[in-house]
Every structure is written in C-alpha cells, then in structure tokens.
Design a protein around this motif. Structure first.
Motif, mmCIF file in Angstrom:
data_model
loop_
_atom_site.group_PDB
_atom_site.id
_atom_site.type_symbol
_atom_site.label_atom_id
_atom_site.label_comp_id
_atom_site.label_asym_id
_atom_site.label_seq_id
_atom_site.Cartn_x
_atom_site.Cartn_y
_atom_site.Cartn_z
ATOM 1 N N ARG A 551 14.047 110.102 46.245
ATOM 2 C CA ARG A 551 15.051 110.423 47.203
ATOM 3 C C ARG A 551 14.472 109.437 48.580
ATOM 4 O O ARG A 551 15.627 108.964 49.096
ATOM 5 C CB ARG A 551 15.229 111.666 47.640
ATOM 6 C CG ARG A 551 15.768 112.556 46.533
ATOM 7 C CD ARG A 551 16.386 113.835 47.524
ATOM 8 N NE ARG A 551 15.179 114.805 47.940
ATOM 9 C CZ ARG A 551 14.723 115.641 47.316
ATOM 10 N NH1 ARG A 551 15.213 115.837 45.953
ATOM 11 N NH2 ARG A 551 13.662 116.401 47.748
ATOM 12 N N ALA A 552 13.307 109.229 48.644
ATOM 13 C CA ALA A 552 12.746 108.323 49.628
ATOM 14 C C ALA A 552 12.908 106.656 49.344
ATOM 15 O O ALA A 552 12.495 105.840 49.793
ATOM 16 C CB ALA A 552 11.408 108.725 50.040
ATOM 17 N N ARG A 553 13.546 106.459 47.856
ATOM 18 C CA ARG A 553 13.479 105.202 47.478
ATOM 19 C C ARG A 553 12.205 104.467 46.960
ATOM 20 O O ARG A 553 12.109 103.526 47.265
ATOM 21 C CB ARG A 553 14.356 103.993 48.277
ATOM 22 C CG ARG A 553 15.791 104.770 48.869
ATOM 23 C CD ARG A 553 16.503 105.087 47.497
ATOM 24 N NE ARG A 553 16.612 104.150 46.706
ATOM 25 C CZ ARG A 553 17.901 103.105 46.905
ATOM 26 N NH1 ARG A 553 18.852 103.385 47.591
ATOM 27 N NH2 ARG A 553 17.725 102.214 45.770
ATOM 28 N N LEU A 554 11.449 105.359 47.012
ATOM 29 C CA LEU A 554 9.839 104.824 46.411
ATOM 30 C C LEU A 554 9.796 105.106 44.749
ATOM 31 O O LEU A 554 9.049 106.016 44.361
ATOM 32 C CB LEU A 554 8.772 105.684 47.230
ATOM 33 C CG LEU A 554 8.685 105.628 48.609
ATOM 34 C CD1 LEU A 554 7.444 106.291 49.387
ATOM 35 C CD2 LEU A 554 8.557 104.140 49.158
ATOM 36 N N ASP A 555 10.609 104.297 44.289
ATOM 37 C CA ASP A 555 10.778 104.509 42.628
ATOM 38 C C ASP A 555 9.446 103.972 42.047
ATOM 39 O O ASP A 555 9.185 104.919 41.051
ATOM 40 C CB ASP A 555 11.976 103.558 42.310
ATOM 41 C CG ASP A 555 13.216 104.047 42.739
ATOM 42 O OD1 ASP A 555 13.393 105.051 43.149
ATOM 43 O OD2 ASP A 555 14.202 103.244 42.727
#
Length: 612
Positions: A551-555
């Motif tokens: 969700r924090a875009r730290l894939d």
C-alpha cells in the motif's frame, strides 16, 4: 569480573573444543557464575579464585593469553573443565593487531552508526539482487585464493548461525565459533569482514552482560555488513575494482607530508562504544582540505570531557586541543594517513601560528559550497567504512536561522537555502556540554548562526550539531567571549542564557520538526531487527505485513519481506516428519537482501529530505 587480560580467539576456541558434550550445555551458566570470581595479579600471572580449593591461572605472553594451555585450572577435571572456559569467555578478546602507538590510526571521531548509501531506486534493486542471489558483473575478476574463499565462507556460516538463533539463542558456543571465523578471516586478509564479525561478537557479549551501550539497531547493521561482505567474497569471482574495498586493510600507513600550514576549525569529544574516548580536532590547510589531530585512549565520557585540555601530540607547539581549534600551526616533517589523520612521530616539528575566523579564508570556503553538494559528499562518506572516510568528509557546514526548541533537546532551524532542518545533540553523555548548550540555543529563536555538524543517516533533515559560530552581518544576537574567537564547540564550551541578547535576534522560523522517516520502511526495519533478536523461529510465526508495504508502494520491499517469511517457515523434513539438515542458506540470503534494500531505500529517502 574485571582485571582479566585479553585472550586470543583461538585460545578460547581451544578450551571450548576440549569440553565434553555434556559440559557444553552448561557453559553459559558457568560464565554467569564466573562473573563473581575474584581476580588477582602477581609475578606476571593472573589468578582467578573459583573457591577455596580451585584456582584458574592465566600465563601471559606480551600481556595476552595466546593459547588454551596458557589457562590452567587446579580442579580434578582440568584441563577439560568449565572453569577455564568461563574465565576466558569473560576476558576481552585480543584483536591480533599489535600497533605502534606512535603511528597507529586512532579511533574515528564518529559514533558508529548504520552505514547509509547514496542510491536511487535502480541501485536499490541492484544491491538487493546482488546480496540475495545474483553474482557481481564485470569482465575483470580478482583472484582470491582458496584459503580466502574458505575463510569468507566460514564467516558467512558463522554469521548465518547467529542470525538463525537470534540474540536470545546465541550463547558462548556460537560466539566462539564466530570469533574463530574472525581470526581465520583476519589471518587471510579479510579485514573488513573480520572487523564486522568482531563488532557482532562484541554486541552479543554486551547484551549478555546487560551493558547499557548495547543497541539492537547497531548489532543489526553489523550483522548485515558481515553477511553482505562475506557473501561477496566467498563467490570467488569478485570484480578487481571492488576487491580492495571488500577485503579492507589491517592498518593504515602514515606517509610523509610536506610543510603544512593549518588553521583550527573545531574540537569534538570522542566516546566510542569500543571503550575508547578522547578528543578530535579538525584543522584546515591553505587549500581547504580537512585534517584531524586526535587523542584517543581507553576510557569513557569522563576522559573525553577532560581530554580537550590535553596537549596536542604534534611537535612541541605547546597547544591544547581547545587552543588549537582557535589558533593555527605550522608543521614540518609530519606524517598522515590517506584519510587525513595526522601522525605524531618523532620527526614531527610544529610551532604555533595565528588562526583564522570562520568568516575568513580558508575556512570561509567551507560554508560557500552549495548545500546539495555538501549533502551528497557527506552521505557518500557515511556509506563508506569508518576507517576509509576522508577526515571531515561526513561533515556539513550550514548557515541557519534558529526557529526555537523542538522536541527534547533538538532545535528547529532553516538553512540559507530555505530547507527546514533539525539540530540535535551529538552525544547525550551528561559529562559533555552538548545537551545544556542545545537547551540554551532553543531559547534563541531567530538567531542566525554558522553550524558545523554531521547528518544523522537515520532521520530526515537532521544534523548533529558539533560547533556553532555567529553568522557574519547579523549583529550580536549571540555574545561569545573574545577568547572563543567567534565560535563555540558545543561538546566543551558551555553557553549561558545571558549570552542571548533579548530583542536582538531576527524573525523566528515558522515550521515543525521534520519527520523521522518513512513508516513503511520503519516497519520493514522492525521485522529485520526482530529476526536478529528472536531468530528464525520467531519470524516464522510472525505476520509479515506484506500488504502494508505494498500500500505504501514499496513493492520490492514487500516482495523481499515475503521471501524472508517464506524462507523462515520452510524447513525440510524426512518422511517421518523429522527436521533434516538445513544450513539456513536460503533464509540468510533472504534476510540480507531485505536488509540491504531497507538500508538503501532509507538513506535515499533521508538524503532527498535535505534537498526538498
């Protein structure tokens, strides 16, 4: 137990190997009991009284216990007894380096901290992949000997065993195995990995003894360094341009220097976790290069508080460190390391000379460098091993306007470029003046200052303030004694509220303290530290919280955390459900990949916060 001499790692390993299996299970309890035994010294030998009928005698060679046979016990089970092991386990570990004190490289004047990295997202991916699985690219390969690769593999396996067990399960047996691997690595020239292994072993010992200086975050960073470097070395096909950095050096040479005209900049206390303390004075030559003059020896914060008034060990100039910071010096016949540490050999000649104000050349040029260049240089230096950093390369020179006290003893400020920064205490030992001085500066909203500081690699736009001076053309909002030559070293000089002239400061800075970091990356960091604390078994039962990272875009971080959780839970079993041999290779590589990613991503975020 105090008063024990240093012991070599092979000596400790030899006594542990001699124990029968049934006694190895009791060794940690024996070490705990040994802390109360009495130590005495006579005729070049150290005696430890266990009870009325049992004594352990240590025979010293050059002040060091070098072999297991040098530890002798009078009990009936000797030499295969717990008493010898318990005594040697409590003794400090000899690092195997006998330096000449006149030219030995002193402790670096920085408190070891998590090593940051100057990297964008592409570099983050590359570092994580190399740490986790991929081999380094490059056409030119450095040739490592078979012994070096074996030593690197030994360090990797010892570090992996500590990671799998966690601090809660790493007793004397695992610590001794790590020290044995460190000794073998140092003997084969793997100095950087061995230094990291030594710090890990010291951290485990500090935790066992409940020493107040133990920090789980530092142990996590040291373990990441050990595993990352040893993994790269054991591959055997290391690119030539990377070999020197990863191998490291045992000792920095001191080379002759031409005549130096030096100007004092600032003096800072040194309190290292390794038990050394003292002072370091930064000086600048005519070309603007920074050098350091140090006085570091075994001791604590009390020694650091006193050493500012000790004489500088360069020639016979008769200057103390606190005097040199406001004066100058002409040096001939000097020596210095490549990193800028001045030596104190017999050939050095030095005389006192006039100094320069911060607003005069050559010191003025330090504050004229653009902020983005300073930040890039400082973070690049913080990414290097401590011993490899050029003197002063991790410092920033800021022109700021104070905005008043923030949380704790920190002070909000704004740079001349308009960036909000937080000035914090560099060292909170009560013997030093940092904390009291920051409280005084917190009442000086609107005051314009010149600051020498060191960026905090773990917090956004945060700098540890080391020294301050009055900014040119700002009047006398801060009145400093004439003897201070326009600046105050915050670790030594004590400010008073009466020196803040009410109504003479400029307008206050509006704003709030910068955030400490990204919550999602802090979550990943907590998972990594939990593995170091509880080991593989604890992490196998934990919720990896992968969704929060996505969700924090730290894939990539989410992927690496999921891989770590999967590796922790995957344990091979035979047809009867019993655990089979598992060397923890996959689990360790997954942890290292996640740890390298977290460090790189965090430091990229922290560095960017300075430039917004």
């Amino acid at each position: 137990m105090s008063g024990l001499p240093p012991v070599t790692a092979p000596a400790l390993a030899e006594t542990l190997d001699a124990l029968p299996g049934r006694l190895r299970k009791k060794v940690d309890d024996a070490v705990t009991r040994a802390a109360a035994w009495t130590v005495s010294t006579a005729d070049g030998q150290v005696s430890v009284t266990v009870d009325e009928g049992t004594t352990v005698t240590l025979v010293l060679t050059g002040g060091v216990v070098r072999t297991g046979s040098d530890a002798r016990c009078s009990c009936l089970l000797a030499p295969n007894c717990l008493h010898r092991v318990a005594v040697l386990a409590l003794a400090p570990v000899h690092d195997g380096v006998d330096d000449d004190p006149a030219h030995a490289a002193p402790a670096d004047p920085v408190d070891p901290a998590p090593s940051p990295v100057d990297a964008g997202s592409a570099a983050v991916v590359g570092e994580a992949e190399r740490a986790g699985a991929a081999e380094p690219d490059g056409d030119v390969r450095a040739v490592l000997t078979t012994r070096q690769r074996d030593a690197a593999d030994g360090l990797w396996r010892a570090g992996a065993a500590v990671l799998a067990a966690g601090t809660s399960g790493s007793g004397l047996v695992l610590r001794t195995a790590l020290l044995r691997a460190v000794h073998e690595g140092r003997a084969n020239g793997l100095h950087r990995a061995s230094a990291a292994g030594t710090r890990v072993a010291a951290g485990l010992q500090a935790l066992r003894e409940s020493q107040p200086q133990f920090r789980l975050a530092e142990l996590t960073d040291d373990l990441r360094e050990l595993l990352t470097v040893s993994h790269r070395l054991r591959a055997g096909n290391l690119p030539a341009e990377q070999s020197a950095d990863l191998l490291g050096v045992a000792r920095r040479g001191y080379d002759p220097q031409a005549g130096l005209r030096l100007y004092g900049l600032c003096t800072v206390p040194v309190v290292a976790e390794s038990g050394y303390a003292g002072t370091a004075t930064y000086v600048v030559d005519r070309d603007g290069r920074l050098w350091t003059v140090t006085d570091v020896a075994p001791g604590g914060a009390d020694r650091a508080a006193r050493s500012g008034d000790t004489a500088v060990a360069l020639g016979e100039a008769g200057l103390s460190h606190r005097e040199l910071t406001r004066a100058g010096m002409i040096v001939s016949g000097g020596t210095a390391s490549a990193s800028g540490r001045l030596g104190a050999g017999k050939s050095v000649r030095a005389v006192r000379a006039t100094g320069a104000a911060w607003t005069e050349p050559p010191l003025r040029a330090l504050w004229e460098q653009p902020l983005d260049q300073q930040v890039g240089r400082a973070f690049a230096a913080l990414a290097e091993p401590v011993a490899d950093r050029l003197a002063g390369s991790d410092l920033v020179f800021l022109s700021v306007r104070l905005g008043g006290a923030a949380t704790g003893d920190a002070v909000l400020a704004e740079t001349a470029e308009g960036a909000a920064v937080l000035l914090t205490v560099a060292d909170d030992h009560p013997e030093l003046a940092y904390r009291d001085n920051m409280r005084v500066l917190g009442a000086g909203a609107g005051l314009e200052l010149l600051v020498v500081g060191r960026p905090d690699p773990a917090r956004r736009a945060t700098v540890e303030a080391l020294s301050i001076g009055v900014a040119p053309g700002t009047g006398d909002g801060l009145r400093l004694p004439a003897a201070w030559s326009g600046h105050a070293d915050l670790g030594y000089d004590r400010l008073h509220r009466s020196q803040l002239l009410s109504g003479r400061q400029g307008p206050a800075v509006a704003g709030r303290p910068p955030a400490t970091g990204d919550p999602a990356l802090q979550l990943l960091r907590r998972h990594l530290e939990r593995v170091v604390s509880g080991g593989r078994a604890v992490h196998a039962l934990a919720d990896d919280q992968e969704r929060r990272l996505r969700r924090a875009r730290l894939d990539l971080g989410a992927h690496l955390l999921a891989e770590l959780a999967s590796a922790a839970r995957s344990r091979p079993r035979d047809p009867f459900g019993r655990l089979t041999g598992d060397d923890a290779e996959t689990f360790t590589r997954a942890w290292v990949a996640a740890a390298v990613y977290e460090r790189a991503a965090t430091q990229a975020l922290i560095e960017a916060s300075w430039l917004s």
